[in-house]
Design a protein around this motif. Structure first.
Motif, PDB file in Angstrom:
ATOM      1  N   MET A 149       0.824  -1.077  -0.200  1.00  0.00           N
ATOM      2  CA  MET A 149      -0.183   0.083  -0.197  1.00  0.00           C
ATOM      3  C   MET A 149       1.096   0.788   0.175  1.00  0.00           C
ATOM      4  O   MET A 149       0.562   2.153  -0.485  1.00  0.00           O
ATOM      5  CB  MET A 149      -1.000   0.096   1.287  1.00  0.00           C
ATOM      6  N   ALA A 150       2.012   1.580   0.935  1.00  0.00           N
ATOM      7  CA  ALA A 150       2.727   2.244   0.912  1.00  0.00           C
ATOM      8  C   ALA A 150       3.216   2.799  -1.070  1.00  0.00           C
ATOM      9  O   ALA A 150       3.454   3.675  -0.747  1.00  0.00           O
ATOM     10  CB  ALA A 150       4.025   2.521   2.256  1.00  0.00           C
ATOM     11  N   ALA A 151       3.987   1.795  -1.349  1.00  0.00           N
ATOM     12  CA  ALA A 151       4.402   1.882  -2.550  1.00  0.00           C
ATOM     13  C   ALA A 151       2.980   1.911  -3.770  1.00  0.00           C
ATOM     14  O   ALA A 151       3.000   2.720  -4.623  1.00  0.00           O
ATOM     15  CB  ALA A 151       4.754   0.296  -3.029  1.00  0.00           C
ATOM     16  N   ALA A 152       2.148   1.683  -3.562  1.00  0.00           N
ATOM     17  CA  ALA A 152       0.780   2.263  -4.534  1.00  0.00           C
ATOM     18  C   ALA A 152       0.557   3.903  -4.502  1.00  0.00           C
ATOM     19  O   ALA A 152       0.719   3.597  -5.209  1.00  0.00           O
ATOM     20  CB  ALA A 152      -0.527   1.378  -3.894  1.00  0.00           C
ATOM     21  N   LEU A 153       0.768   4.511  -2.959  1.00  0.00           N
ATOM     22  CA  LEU A 153       0.339   5.702  -3.074  1.00  0.00           C
ATOM     23  C   LEU A 153       1.667   6.206  -3.453  1.00  0.00           C
ATOM     24  O   LEU A 153       1.666   7.693  -3.527  1.00  0.00           O
ATOM     25  CB  LEU A 153       0.370   6.159  -1.253  1.00  0.00           C
ATOM     26  N   ASP A 193      -3.717   0.829   7.726  1.00  0.00           N
ATOM     27  CA  ASP A 193      -3.444   2.301   7.536  1.00  0.00           C
ATOM     28  C   ASP A 193      -3.902   3.082   6.219  1.00  0.00           C
ATOM     29  O   ASP A 193      -3.740   4.207   6.027  1.00  0.00           O
ATOM     30  CB  ASP A 193      -2.541   1.759   6.501  1.00  0.00           C
ATOM     31  N   MET A 194      -4.820   2.300   5.366  1.00  0.00           N
ATOM     32  CA  MET A 194      -5.821   3.343   4.407  1.00  0.00           C
ATOM     33  C   MET A 194      -6.491   4.148   5.354  1.00  0.00           C
ATOM     34  O   MET A 194      -7.228   5.468   4.678  1.00  0.00           O
ATOM     35  CB  MET A 194      -6.707   1.994   3.951  1.00  0.00           C
ATOM     36  N   ALA A 195      -7.527   3.790   6.566  1.00  0.00           N
ATOM     37  CA  ALA A 195      -8.249   4.482   7.564  1.00  0.00           C
ATOM     38  C   ALA A 195      -7.337   5.903   8.010  1.00  0.00           C
ATOM     39  O   ALA A 195      -8.242   6.928   8.352  1.00  0.00           O
ATOM     40  CB  ALA A 195      -8.769   3.807   8.472  1.00  0.00           C
ATOM     41  N   ARG A 196      -6.438   5.894   7.464  1.00  0.00           N
ATOM     42  CA  ARG A 196      -5.493   6.748   8.702  1.00  0.00           C
ATOM     43  C   ARG A 196      -5.242   8.240   7.802  1.00  0.00           C
ATOM     44  O   ARG A 196      -4.126   8.777   8.209  1.00  0.00           O
ATOM     45  CB  ARG A 196      -3.901   6.423   9.820  1.00  0.00           C
ATOM     46  N   LEU A 200      -6.769   8.956   1.687  1.00  0.00           N
ATOM     47  CA  LEU A 200      -7.573   7.628   0.706  1.00  0.00           C
ATOM     48  C   LEU A 200      -8.983   8.171   1.183  1.00  0.00           C
ATOM     49  O   LEU A 200      -9.145   8.266   2.245  1.00  0.00           O
ATOM     50  CB  LEU A 200      -6.542   6.979   1.049  1.00  0.00           C
ATOM     51  N   THR A 201      -9.801   7.841   0.072  1.00  0.00           N
ATOM     52  CA  THR A 201     -11.384   7.308   0.716  1.00  0.00           C
ATOM     53  C   THR A 201     -11.768   5.397   0.335  1.00  0.00           C
ATOM     54  O   THR A 201     -11.710   5.806  -0.739  1.00  0.00           O
ATOM     55  CB  THR A 201     -12.149   8.722  -0.336  1.00  0.00           C
ATOM     56  N   CYS A 202     -12.151   5.456   1.225  1.00  0.00           N
ATOM     57  CA  CYS A 202     -11.724   3.966   1.381  1.00  0.00           C
ATOM     58  C   CYS A 202     -13.306   3.101   1.916  1.00  0.00           C
ATOM     59  O   CYS A 202     -14.336   3.959   2.572  1.00  0.00           O
ATOM     60  CB  CYS A 202     -10.600   4.227   1.425  1.00  0.00           C
ATOM     61  N   THR A 203     -13.415   1.871   1.301  1.00  0.00           N
ATOM     62  CA  THR A 203     -14.151   1.626   1.962  1.00  0.00           C
ATOM     63  C   THR A 203     -14.021  -0.055   1.709  1.00  0.00           C
ATOM     64  O   THR A 203     -13.068  -0.089   0.626  1.00  0.00           O
ATOM     65  CB  THR A 203     -15.191   1.610   1.335  1.00  0.00           C
ATOM     66  N   ALA A 204     -14.556  -1.675   2.398  1.00  0.00           N
ATOM     67  CA  ALA A 204     -14.552  -2.686   2.293  1.00  0.00           C
ATOM     68  C   ALA A 204     -15.515  -3.432   2.501  1.00  0.00           C
ATOM     69  O   ALA A 204     -15.915  -3.132   2.705  1.00  0.00           O
ATOM     70  CB  ALA A 204     -13.292  -2.776   3.371  1.00  0.00           C
ATOM     71  N   LEU A 205     -15.585  -4.333   1.154  1.00  0.00           N
ATOM     72  CA  LEU A 205     -17.329  -5.296   1.673  1.00  0.00           C
ATOM     73  C   LEU A 205     -16.377  -6.591   1.846  1.00  0.00           C
ATOM     74  O   LEU A 205     -15.352  -7.276   0.676  1.00  0.00           O
ATOM     75  CB  LEU A 205     -17.151  -5.365  -0.266  1.00  0.00           C
ATOM     76  N   GLN A 206     -17.465  -7.478   2.148  1.00  0.00           N
ATOM     77  CA  GLN A 206     -17.412  -9.110   2.414  1.00  0.00           C
ATOM     78  C   GLN A 206     -18.506  -9.594   1.400  1.00  0.00           C
ATOM     79  O   GLN A 206     -19.172  -9.405   0.889  1.00  0.00           O
ATOM     80  CB  GLN A 206     -17.663  -9.098   3.486  1.00  0.00           C
ATOM     81  N   LYS A 211     -15.274 -18.592  -4.352  1.00  0.00           N
ATOM     82  CA  LYS A 211     -14.053 -18.175  -3.980  1.00  0.00           C
ATOM     83  C   LYS A 211     -14.356 -18.273  -2.253  1.00  0.00           C
ATOM     84  O   LYS A 211     -13.013 -18.176  -1.474  1.00  0.00           O
ATOM     85  CB  LYS A 211     -13.366 -17.375  -4.111  1.00  0.00           C
ATOM     86  N   GLY A 212     -15.273 -18.058  -1.647  1.00  0.00           N
ATOM     87  CA  GLY A 212     -15.297 -19.084  -0.529  1.00  0.00           C
ATOM     88  C   GLY A 212     -15.900 -17.427   0.427  1.00  0.00           C
ATOM     89  O   GLY A 212     -16.508 -17.185  -0.508  1.00  0.00           O
ATOM     90  N   TRP A 213     -15.490 -17.383   2.249  1.00  0.00           N
ATOM     91  CA  TRP A 213     -16.130 -16.235   2.104  1.00  0.00           C
ATOM     92  C   TRP A 213     -14.997 -14.790   1.850  1.00  0.00           C
ATOM     93  O   TRP A 213     -13.576 -15.678   2.904  1.00  0.00           O
ATOM     94  CB  TRP A 213     -16.817 -16.222   3.497  1.00  0.00           C
ATOM     95  N   ASP A 214     -14.830 -13.887   1.537  1.00  0.00           N
ATOM     96  CA  ASP A 214     -13.529 -13.093   1.122  1.00  0.00           C
ATOM     97  C   ASP A 214     -14.405 -11.246   0.782  1.00  0.00           C
ATOM     98  O   ASP A 214     -15.317 -11.765   1.910  1.00  0.00           O
ATOM     99  CB  ASP A 214     -12.869 -13.548   0.416  1.00  0.00           C
ATOM    100  N   GLY A 215     -13.968 -10.739   0.537  1.00  0.00           N
ATOM    101  CA  GLY A 215     -13.831  -9.865  -0.036  1.00  0.00           C
ATOM    102  C   GLY A 215     -12.888  -8.949   0.091  1.00  0.00           C
ATOM    103  O   GLY A 215     -11.778  -9.665  -0.688  1.00  0.00           O
ATOM    104  N   PHE A 216     -13.258  -7.508  -0.636  1.00  0.00           N
ATOM    105  CA  PHE A 216     -12.286  -6.784  -1.159  1.00  0.00           C
ATOM    106  C   PHE A 216     -11.981  -4.894  -0.584  1.00  0.00           C
ATOM    107  O   PHE A 216     -12.764  -4.763  -0.109  1.00  0.00           O
ATOM    108  CB  PHE A 216     -12.134  -6.565  -2.759  1.00  0.00           C
ATOM    109  N   SER A 217     -11.062  -4.695  -0.520  1.00  0.00           N
ATOM    110  CA  SER A 217     -11.267  -3.264  -0.339  1.00  0.00           C
ATOM    111  C   SER A 217     -11.113  -2.431  -1.580  1.00  0.00           C
ATOM    112  O   SER A 217     -10.509  -2.613  -2.282  1.00  0.00           O
ATOM    113  CB  SER A 217     -10.402  -3.255   0.775  1.00  0.00           C
ATOM    114  N   LEU A 218     -11.223  -1.217  -1.690  1.00  0.00           N
ATOM    115  CA  LEU A 218     -11.100  -0.275  -2.928  1.00  0.00           C
ATOM    116  C   LEU A 218     -11.392   1.529  -1.824  1.00  0.00           C
ATOM    117  O   LEU A 218     -12.038   1.517  -1.007  1.00  0.00           O
ATOM    118  CB  LEU A 218     -12.989  -0.141  -3.305  1.00  0.00           C
ATOM    119  N   ALA A 219     -10.784   1.263  -2.678  1.00  0.00           N
ATOM    120  CA  ALA A 219     -10.232   3.229  -2.417  1.00  0.00           C
ATOM    121  C   ALA A 219      -9.519   4.116  -3.092  1.00  0.00           C
ATOM    122  O   ALA A 219      -9.455   3.656  -4.241  1.00  0.00           O
ATOM    123  CB  ALA A 219      -8.688   3.700  -1.261  1.00  0.00           C
TER     124      ALA A 219
END
Length: 225
Positions: A149-153, A193-196, A200-206, A211-219
């Protein structure tokens, strides 16, 4: 509802929305024949990534974690003429399978698979001041997600979209026992880190599905001009 119901629903959605693509079917079969782990995105998730790329108007995409190239093919299909996707993979055998899948899909001129430690590769990209990416998909070792994430930013611009995959960890994200496991620790730190980060404006969904029980984050990144 159970895992079989989730898989059946994914199959129904893939059929009714006409998502199936023979290139992706062939890529998946090649991954299975090569013995790659079944950790790639599902077909409907791949289409979601493709839509994200189009919504972002992406011309440059960075993928951290190639595996067999399935998601790379999905996202590369969204690129306009002259667009480029750079995908990072630490495992040479996985990269070789991915390159073949990408070649057969007719996307070798669009997708570059870079082999090596993703953290080191990202550090080199930052140091070299490569042009920013419009969409970044993080789907590699979860214990290293904060570093990614640090590198992505550092490799983003104002408006860059960052997607993190597999963040629910089958529910282990909230298990007391799971909290001591490296992938869960990395994921929890990644989310914190995303929240702080005020950029970033971010969210996460389950999610549930094949692929079972999982989810992703989006920022989305906000940077001053």
């Amino acid at each position: 509802m159970n895992a079989e119901s989730w898989k059946a629903m994914d199959s129904y959605l893939e059929d009714i929305l006409c998502l199936r693509d023979p290139r992706l079917d062939a890529a998946l079969a090649r991954c299975e024949q090569a013995g790659l782990p079944p950790h790639g995105v599902a077909l409907n998730q791949g289409r979601m990534l493709q839509i994200f790329a189009r919504m972002a108007g992406a011309r440059r995409i960075l993928e951290i974690g190639t595996l067999g190239g399935y998601s790379a093919i999905c996202m590369a299909d969204a690129l306009p003429q002259g667009g480029k996707l750079v995908s990072l993979e630490s495992n040479l055998r996985y990269a070789e399978v991915a390159r073949e899948n990408i070649r057969v899909a007719g996307l070798s001129q669009v997708v570059d698979v870079v082999v090596g430690d993703a953290g080191a590769t990202l550090d080199g990209m930052v140091a070299s001041r490569v042009p920013p990416f419009d969409l970044i998909f993080i789907d590699a070792d979860k214990k290293d997600n904060p570093r990614y994430m640090a590198a992505a930013l550092a490799l983003s611009r104002d408006g860059t979209v960052i997607v993190g995959d597999n963040i629910i960890r089958g529910g282990r994200l909230m298990d007391e026992a799971g909290r001591a496991q490296p992938d869960v620790l990395g994921t929890r730190a990644f989310l914190a880190d995303m929240a702080r980060d005020l950029r970033l404006t971010c969210t996460a969904l389950q999610t549930v599905g094949a692929k079972g029980w999982d989810g992703f984050s989006l920022a989305i990144v906000s940077k001053p001009a």
